[in-house]
Design a protein around this motif. Structure first.
Motif, PDB file in Angstrom:
ATOM      1  N   GLU A  92      -5.853 -66.256  -8.495  1.00  0.00           N
ATOM      2  CA  GLU A  92      -4.733 -66.236  -9.436  1.00  0.00           C
ATOM      3  C   GLU A  92      -3.710 -65.210  -8.989  1.00  0.00           C
ATOM      4  O   GLU A  92      -4.001 -64.327  -8.181  1.00  0.00           O
ATOM      5  CB  GLU A  92      -5.215 -65.888 -10.855  1.00  0.00           C
ATOM      6  N   TRP A  93      -2.512 -65.309  -9.547  1.00  0.00           N
ATOM      7  CA  TRP A  93      -1.482 -64.298  -9.293  1.00  0.00           C
ATOM      8  C   TRP A  93      -1.851 -63.023 -10.049  1.00  0.00           C
ATOM      9  O   TRP A  93      -2.461 -63.079 -11.119  1.00  0.00           O
ATOM     10  CB  TRP A  93      -0.115 -64.806  -9.752  1.00  0.00           C
ATOM     11  N   PRO A  94      -1.499 -61.866  -9.500  1.00  0.00           N
ATOM     12  CA  PRO A  94      -1.852 -60.604 -10.158  1.00  0.00           C
ATOM     13  C   PRO A  94      -1.388 -60.526 -11.612  1.00  0.00           C
ATOM     14  O   PRO A  94      -2.131 -60.038 -12.474  1.00  0.00           O
ATOM     15  CB  PRO A  94      -1.154 -59.553  -9.289  1.00  0.00           C
ATOM     16  N   GLU A  95      -0.190 -61.004 -11.885  1.00  0.00           N
ATOM     17  CA  GLU A  95       0.320 -60.923 -13.250  1.00  0.00           C
ATOM     18  C   GLU A  95      -0.575 -61.679 -14.229  1.00  0.00           C
ATOM     19  O   GLU A  95      -0.679 -61.305 -15.407  1.00  0.00           O
ATOM     20  CB  GLU A  95       1.748 -61.496 -13.335  1.00  0.00           C
ATOM     21  N   LEU A 155     -16.945 -54.765  -5.928  1.00  0.00           N
ATOM     22  CA  LEU A 155     -15.726 -55.259  -5.281  1.00  0.00           C
ATOM     23  C   LEU A 155     -15.384 -56.668  -5.732  1.00  0.00           C
ATOM     24  O   LEU A 155     -16.250 -57.528  -5.872  1.00  0.00           O
ATOM     25  CB  LEU A 155     -15.889 -55.219  -3.761  1.00  0.00           C
ATOM     26  N   THR A 156     -14.079 -56.889  -5.947  1.00  0.00           N
ATOM     27  CA  THR A 156     -13.544 -58.196  -6.306  1.00  0.00           C
ATOM     28  C   THR A 156     -12.347 -58.496  -5.411  1.00  0.00           C
ATOM     29  O   THR A 156     -11.563 -57.595  -5.099  1.00  0.00           O
ATOM     30  CB  THR A 156     -13.105 -58.241  -7.780  1.00  0.00           C
ATOM     31  N   ILE A 157     -12.211 -59.748  -5.000  1.00  0.00           N
ATOM     32  CA  ILE A 157     -11.070 -60.198  -4.202  1.00  0.00           C
ATOM     33  C   ILE A 157     -10.112 -60.968  -5.112  1.00  0.00           C
ATOM     34  O   ILE A 157     -10.535 -61.818  -5.893  1.00  0.00           O
ATOM     35  CB  ILE A 157     -11.511 -61.126  -3.059  1.00  0.00           C
ATOM     36  N   LEU A 158      -8.827 -60.667  -5.002  1.00  0.00           N
ATOM     37  CA  LEU A 158      -7.810 -61.394  -5.759  1.00  0.00           C
ATOM     38  C   LEU A 158      -6.747 -61.914  -4.798  1.00  0.00           C
ATOM     39  O   LEU A 158      -6.180 -61.137  -4.025  1.00  0.00           O
ATOM     40  CB  LEU A 158      -7.177 -60.490  -6.818  1.00  0.00           C
ATOM     41  N   ASP A 159      -6.516 -63.211  -4.833  1.00  0.00           N
ATOM     42  CA  ASP A 159      -5.493 -63.814  -3.978  1.00  0.00           C
ATOM     43  C   ASP A 159      -5.139 -65.185  -4.549  1.00  0.00           C
ATOM     44  O   ASP A 159      -6.024 -66.036  -4.689  1.00  0.00           O
ATOM     45  CB  ASP A 159      -6.010 -63.959  -2.541  1.00  0.00           C
ATOM     46  N   PRO A 160      -3.875 -65.408  -4.882  1.00  0.00           N
ATOM     47  CA  PRO A 160      -3.505 -66.717  -5.447  1.00  0.00           C
ATOM     48  C   PRO A 160      -3.502 -67.843  -4.429  1.00  0.00           C
ATOM     49  O   PRO A 160      -3.415 -69.018  -4.803  1.00  0.00           O
ATOM     50  CB  PRO A 160      -2.098 -66.467  -5.980  1.00  0.00           C
ATOM     51  N   TYR A 200      -8.807 -58.433 -15.927  1.00  0.00           N
ATOM     52  CA  TYR A 200      -9.626 -57.583 -15.066  1.00  0.00           C
ATOM     53  C   TYR A 200      -9.713 -56.167 -15.625  1.00  0.00           C
ATOM     54  O   TYR A 200     -10.787 -55.558 -15.646  1.00  0.00           O
ATOM     55  CB  TYR A 200      -9.057 -57.566 -13.651  1.00  0.00           C
ATOM     56  N   GLY A 201      -8.592 -55.611 -16.041  1.00  0.00           N
ATOM     57  CA  GLY A 201      -8.593 -54.289 -16.649  1.00  0.00           C
ATOM     58  C   GLY A 201      -8.643 -53.146 -15.655  1.00  0.00           C
ATOM     59  O   GLY A 201      -9.675 -52.488 -15.487  1.00  0.00           O
ATOM     60  N   LEU A 202      -7.536 -52.887 -14.971  1.00  0.00           N
ATOM     61  CA  LEU A 202      -7.459 -51.741 -14.073  1.00  0.00           C
ATOM     62  C   LEU A 202      -7.655 -50.444 -14.852  1.00  0.00           C
ATOM     63  O   LEU A 202      -7.244 -50.337 -16.009  1.00  0.00           O
ATOM     64  CB  LEU A 202      -6.100 -51.722 -13.364  1.00  0.00           C
TER      65      LEU A 202
END
Length: 232
Positions: free
Chosen positions: A121-124, A98-103, A130-132
């Motif tokens: 960071e921002w998703p873009e 699991l990884t958390i992403l939030d700018p 990350y490589g979905l």
């Protein structure tokens, strides 16, 4: 195993693609079945079924053994929120990377998420690195379209095996309109689980986390991940 076969298998692993080592029991001859070869493989349907079940075993009326090699499941959570704090340890115990992403750097901190990778960071910006892929679950929890929706769109395009988003039915209806305007097909948008999580009457952040994890596991175990990976 032949060195060339091992090298090919390791290349599939490095690219997070499913593969199956097919061994003829009478002769010991082996071949590698991948997404690129599955359609032309004489045991294609049986190999696809083994991938969907994520289970090795005999096939071809018992004449061959299929050794299934599927990438470990990942979960990318968009939003360093209270639900995420409850979900992170549960998901790790269930075997998810699991990884958390939030700018929003005030929320995405190591103090709030100890021992969990956090990307502020921002998703873009973050998602290309990350490589979905089809073996990743995307869980969007910020309630902020500027953060959630670029990640949701990217996850749908990458054929992630699970894409879920927090929000009411009214919120989701507006989200659908925006995603359609951004060029996503109705078929792709229809894959979004919203409202997110299994319907267990959850109300607290921890209960919602349980509902989300249950829905992700159901998607994984019903073969969505393996099937998507074989078709990719």
């Amino acid at each position: 195993m032949r060195l060339d076969l091992l090298a090919a298998l390791n290349a599939e692993r490095a690219a997070r693609r499913a593969a199956v080592v097919v061994t003829e029991l009478a002769t010991g001859a082996q071949r590698l079945a991948t997404a690129a070869t599955l359609a032309s493989d004489p045991l294609g349907p049986e190999i696809a079924a083994a991938l969907a079940a994520r289970r090795s075993g005999k096939a071809g009326e018992g004449s061959v053994f299929l050794a299934v090699d599927v990438p470990p499941p990942r979960m990318l959570v968009i939003g360093a929120v209270h639900i995420s704090q409850a979900l992170a340890p549960m998901a790790r115990l269930a075997g998810f990377d699991l990884t958390i992403l939030d700018p929003r750097t005030a929320f995405a901190t190591p103090e709030r998420f100890p021992d969990v990778p956090v990307i502020a960071e921002w998703p873009e910006e973050a998602l290309p690195a990350y490589g979905l892929d089809p073996f990743t679950a995307l869980v969007a929890l910020t309630h902020d379209p500027k953060i959630d929706e670029p990640a949701i769109a990217a996850a749908l395009r990458a054929e992630c095996f699970y894409v879920g988003a927090l929000g009411s039915r009214r919120t989701h209806a507006k989200r659908v309109e925006r995603l359609a305007a951004a060029g996503l097909s109705q078929q792709a948008i229809g894959r979004i689980h919203a409202p997110i999580g299994m319907d267990i009457g959850a109300s607290s952040p921890a209960e919602i986390a349980v509902a989300v994890l249950a829905e992700v596991i159901r998607a994984l175990r019903t073969g969505a991940a393996a099937t998507a990976g074989a078709a990719a």
